[in-house]
Design an enzyme around this catalytic site. Structure first.
Site, PDB file in Angstrom:
ATOM      1  CB  CYS A 140       1.827  59.756  30.737  1.00  0.00           C
ATOM      2  SG  CYS A 140       0.301  59.347  29.872  1.00  0.00           S
ATOM      3  CG  HIS A 148       3.504  62.753  27.144  1.00  0.00           C
ATOM      4  ND1 HIS A 148       4.126  61.578  27.494  1.00  0.00           N
ATOM      5  CD2 HIS A 148       2.177  62.472  27.143  1.00  0.00           C
ATOM      6  CE1 HIS A 148       3.233  60.625  27.685  1.00  0.00           C
ATOM      7  NE2 HIS A 148       2.035  61.137  27.484  1.00  0.00           N
ATOM      8  CD  GLU A 153       7.640  62.338  26.998  1.00  0.00           C
ATOM      9  OE1 GLU A 153       7.490  63.201  27.898  1.00  0.00           O
ATOM     10  OE2 GLU A 153       6.848  61.389  26.822  1.00  0.00           O
TER      11      GLU A 153
END
Lengths: 764, 243
Positions: B86, B203, B205
């Site tokens: 990002c 993302h 994560e």
């Protein structure tokens, strides 16, 4: 520059009545100077002093074994969630700024509530918001203005919350004519902390230095608190300097620095400079500690030259904090400010005089007893009178509503109504997943977050959170509307698998000096109190926003309730959408409330949207009945028997069933539709079809369960005194509803399309 | 394995990276402060998401001048792994460690939603455990994720197989509407020519635990671990529909 002479006109311009001016003279023992007059005007404004609402707020239940810091004690309440952990949450309005400058008004609303929470020592883990606008249908000038406000407010919330890195996980948006020209922005923030981390806003310890942290003070937001305590007029746009400009990047640095600072024990007290800025933070911290405080404005970082003491004291420049430090620990504190590259300055010290003494280059420019300034604003017991519009709204009879002939067309229309339609256009602009806590994203009855209290695979705990209020109900009957706001909020928590824990409230009303408005305030508060006592959910704090009036009149009374619930086990987390073909649909609660003369259609979205009627009485709420329903459904969820649970609210049973079919959304441009067949014939005889399909009777939840559990679930509900019936099965590609002779069939893909894209199409 | 997560002022996905690497995947992971010039011994540097320096001027434009970025460039020059996610992707592009740039989303609005991306090649340390052109369901959250590079650069990137992820629809097709931001050729993530520096807008994560509605993102972390130390796949990735 010399200060103006204080004339009756200047006093009136500050929103101070002649009686209040006498009271000020009494406090000081002399005439105030111009700076002091400004200080009193902001501290004694409704926004800071709650002078018109205190008698009402006192009636709220605020105590409970779970409450660690109660309402009104500090910047925000603190609630125990067990094992040494606590949450701090609060909702706050920024309505007037959002009406005048929607983007910055909303952004700084988010910034303000975030600071209230991290000032308590809590790390903010989620934001929510409750929004109201005028209608966005069509393309006339009014609709275009409403759309611009809507887009601006949503953009401002996104701008601020996304940058700070706190997920905005949900909320609500309603559209109604009454909010034209006076939109509402209520922002909620919730933070997580250990019991021993609770920070206090008290200036303790004579001689302790007082630090100013954050960006320099400018002329922005001058006297915003006073601005917020007036009605909006045609000229309000000239008040734009009263709207602050936010810098979320600075907020993020302040947030991290403050949390790091509070890990040390060098901080004695801390408070943000929100409404009434330096004025409020100095006198309140001194007042709480029973001390005095002395500052020199020459030491305050200033953005531009030539600012007067009046301007510096009343500025509402954003992202500033006041920190009282243990003497001798200054260097330690300074190191943390420097690490985060934050401007800071030692601007004064704590005294034992009880006075807030403000100097400018050594010369005293204001000297006021701190506790009296903070606490001795007059308290008004306003006159309340039943609104005269009741005569008109209550003269309306359900028989005035033409019978429903074509439900086929009505359901798609209701689903596309902006107040009912999917709010994805809104929440897709909010980062709702940062912090990797969001277990149930926006789009179900309540959002669910995990607390990440320990590393996996150890067991974690979860919070469900929602905001609710139907302003139309409150307009038609403030008591019932207030009670329903709490009941529905709790119902949403229960449908998500949580047990309601505590609430925060944001009372949005018109001008309380008008007896008919104050009647609304009193009655809504009564309903909220009664319901909060029933559900054992104390109010932990909140906010009052009066004077929400535009030239066309007052807003519908809108007492927004933010409700938090605890989910003990991940297995209890429940979403609203149907899961598997063949599952059985059960309605818990009565299909139609026959004791309601309006059969649930008073104030309904159906009556408003299809027939342009806002009249009658809102649906009845029987609190013990509601409590029984919620307890029974929660027990079934905890027992693992429930696959989906969805609260029946705006749009009634038909809309609820449709939402169960269409609201699961795996990803971009990808729906997960599932059909259903429901037969309501058992309830159809002797009632109106519109009431059965679209009535908004309270205390109803639509459940789905595995086929083999259906009988047991119905029996269990009935044994708890909750009416329950199997009304259909999940499956297919259509939603079919049968009610006696009427049979309708909608393709779920079509329903989805109208519901999911409605707002995006209107905003395109 | 040793991971370092850079903290710029305004980073806000740093905690999430630490959580997934240390608490979920049980790796050695620590923060690196942006003012640090000595980053010590690390196997992989993670440049997290957020709004470094408020993203003022242009996303990543100020962060690239942070003292730590010299160490990141040195680390990369040694052939060691760097992944920017990002805002981290934006910073690596600004720093010249990756080709191209990230522009305002075509909608001119921030977008946060689950999207589908397709792994375009297994030939990178970040995708080596993928099953063919595997499809992942993964969140995005950005206002400036519209990847752009001039046609010559894109042609060069294709020749070198540098495009790692593309936005696709749920059935794996590269269609215009699948992209949340209007990226050229639906590009969601890339690597450099040396294949040791990766940037991606989605993302991973946020999609590394079933509790969050899907763990498709683990393929990225597990690929890195596999590349570094020959760790076998530890998780069966699923294309699931969320809770």
């Amino acid at each position: 520059m010399t200060d103006p002479i204080i004339t009756p006109e200047i006093i009136a311009d500050h929103g101070i009545t002649p009686e209040e001016f006498e009271r000020i003279k009494g406090v000081l023992g002399r005439e105030p100077n111009f700076t002091e007059l400004g200080i009193f005007s902001v501290m004694w404004s409704e926004h800071c002093s709650y002078k018109n609402s205190k008698p009402v707020l006192k009636t709220f239940p605020t105590k409970g074994p779970q409450i660690l810091v109660g309402a009104g004690e500090e910047n925000a309440g603190v609630t125990d969630i067990g094992d040494g952990w606590a949450i701090s949450f609060k909702i706050e309005s920024h309505n007037h700024p959002s009406a005048v400058e929607p983007f910055q008004g909303a952004a700084t609303g988010v910034g303000g509530i975030l600071r209230d929470i991290f000032t308590m020592g809590a790390r903010p883990i989620l934001n929510m918001n409750s929004l109201r606008f005028g209608p966005i249908d069509g393309d006339d000038e009014t609709a275009r203005r409403n759309k611009r406000l809507f887009a601006g407010v949503v953009g401002g919330i996104a701008h601020y919350g996304n940058c700070v890195g706190v997920p905005t996980i949900g909320g609500e948006v309603y559209f109604d004519e009454s909010y034209e020209g006076n939109p509402l922005l209520n922002a909620l923030c919730l933070g997580l902390l250990r019991h021993e981390q609770i920070a206090r806003g008290a200036a303790k310890g004579t001689g302790n230095p007082v630090f100013y942290v954050g960006p320099a003070t400018g002329r922005d937001g001058l006297a915003g608190a006073a601005f917020a305590s007036r009605e909006l007029t045609e000229e309000s746009h000239e008040d734009r300097p009263a709207v602050q400009v936010g810098d979320p990047f600075m907020e993020k640095l302040v947030l991290e620095a403050v949390l790091e600072l509070l890990q040390t024990d060098a901080v004695v007290g801390i408070q943000d400079m929100g409404a009434a800025g330096l004025t409020c933070s100095t006198c309140e911290t001194a007042s709480r500690a029973g001390t005095g405080i002395e500052i020199d404005l020459a030491l305050v970082p200033q953005r531009e030259p030539g600012m007067t003491p009046y301007e510096i004291m009343l500025s509402e420049s954003q992202e500033r904090m006041l920190v009282i430090v243990q003497k001798g620990r200054e260097a330690e504190v300074q190191r943390i400010f420097d690490k985060w590259d934050l401007p800071s300055a030692e601007i004064g010290f704590v005294t034992d005089t009880g006075l807030m003494r403000v100097k400018n280059h050594g010369k005293v420019v204001a000297e006021i007893p701190a506790a009296k300034l903070a606490n001795d604003a007059p308290v008004y017991y306003r006159e309340a009178k039943e609104p005269s519009y009741f005569a008109k709204t209550r003269a309306w009879k359900i028989s005035d509503l033409p019978p429903l002939n074509d439900p086929q067309k009505v359901l798609p229309e209701l689903l596309a109504s902006p107040s009912v339609a999917s709010k994805n256009w809104v929440y897709r602009q909010y980062d709702h997943m940062v912090q990797t806590r969001t277990v149930v994203c926006p789009g179900s009855d309540a959002a669910v977050v995990r607390l990440k209290l320990s590393s996996p695979p150890a067991k974690d705990r979860y919070l469900a959170i929602t905001t609710d209020c139907n302003g139309t109900y409150c307009y038609l009957d403030p008591y019932t509307g207030g009670a329903i706001a709490v009941a529905e909020a709790c119902r949403n928590i229960v449908c998500s698998g949580g047990r309601p824990l505590a609430a925060t409230d944001n009372l949005n009303f018109g001008n309380p000096m008008k007896p008919e408005i104050f009647f609304q305030v009193l009655k809504a508060a009564e309903g909220i109190s009664k319901a909060c006592r029933t559900f054992k959910t104390p109010i932990t704090g909140g906010n009052v926003s009066f004077y929400n009036e535009s030239p066309t009149g007052a807003i519908d009374p809108t007492p927004v309730i933010g409700m938090v619930g605890i989910i003990d086990d991940i297995a209890h987390i429940t979403t609203q959408w149907f899961k598997n073909h063949g599952d059985v649909i059960i309605l818990a609660g009565n299909a139609v409330d026959t004791a309601d003369p309006y059969l649930g259609l008073g104030g309904s979205e159906y009556a408003k949207r299809l027939h342009h009627v806002k009249a009658g009485l809102p649906p009845r709420i029987d609190l013990p009945t509601e409590k029984k329903l919620q307890d029974a459904v929660l027990a079934l969820i905890r027992d693992g028997k429930i696959k989906s649970a969805h609260d029946c609210s705006e749009g009634g049973l038909a809309v609820t069933l449709a939402e169960c079919c269409i609201s699961k959304h795996p990803g971009r441009n990808t729906s997960a539709l599932i059909g259903a067949k429901a037969d309501l014939s058992a309830f159809a005889s002797g009632t109106r079809l519109d009431a059965l399909l679209f009535g908004e009777a309270q205390s109803r939840i639509v459940l789905s369960v595995a086929k083999e559990n259906a009988d047991a679930v119905v029996a269990k509900l009935k044994s708890q005194g909750v009416p329950a019936a199997v009304i259909g099965t999940v499956g297919g590609a259509a939603l079919e509803i049968k009610a006696g002779k009427t049979a309708c069939k909608w393709s779920v893909a079509d329903l989805y399309d109208g519901w999911w894209y409605s707002i995006a199409r209107k905003m395109a | 394995m040793k991971f370092g997560i850079i903290q710029f002022p305004g980073s806000n996905c740093d905690l999430d990276k630490l959580w997934v690497l240390r608490d979920v995947l049980k790796q050695e992971a620590r923060y690196i402060w942006h003012k640090d010039t000595d980053i010590g011994d690390l196997d992989c540097i993670v440049v997290p998401g957020g709004f470094s320096y408020g993203d003022y001027l242009r996303t990543g434009a100020i962060a690239r001048f942070s003292p730590v970025m010299k160490a990141v460039a040195d680390h990369a020059a040694k052939g060691k792994l760097v992944i920017g996610i990002c805002n981290g992707f934006q910073i690596l592009c600004e720093a010249g460690l990756l080709p191209g740039a990230l522009l305002r989303n075509r909608s001119l609005q921030f977008r946060c939603e689950h999207v589908f991306i397709r792994i375009e090649t297994q030939k990178s340390p970040f995708t080596c455990l993928a099953c063919g052109n595997q499809i992942m369901r993964i969140p995005v959250a950005h206002g400036e994720g519209c990847y752009f590079a001039d046609p010559a650069t894109i042609a060069e990137m294709k020749k070198n197989n540098e495009i790692l992820f593309r936005y696709v629809d749920a059935r794996g097709r590269v269609v215009d509407t699948a992209s949340p931001n209007g990226s050229v050729e639906n590009i969601a993530g890339i690597c450099n020519k040396a294949r040791n520096v990766c940037g991606m807008m989605p993302h991973p994560e946020r999609a590394s635990e079933d509790e969050l509605g899907g763990a498709d993102g683990r393929i990225v972390w597990e690929s890195i671990l596999n590349h570094l130390g020959g760790v076998e796949r530890v998780h069966e990735s699923v294309l699931a529909g969320g809770r």
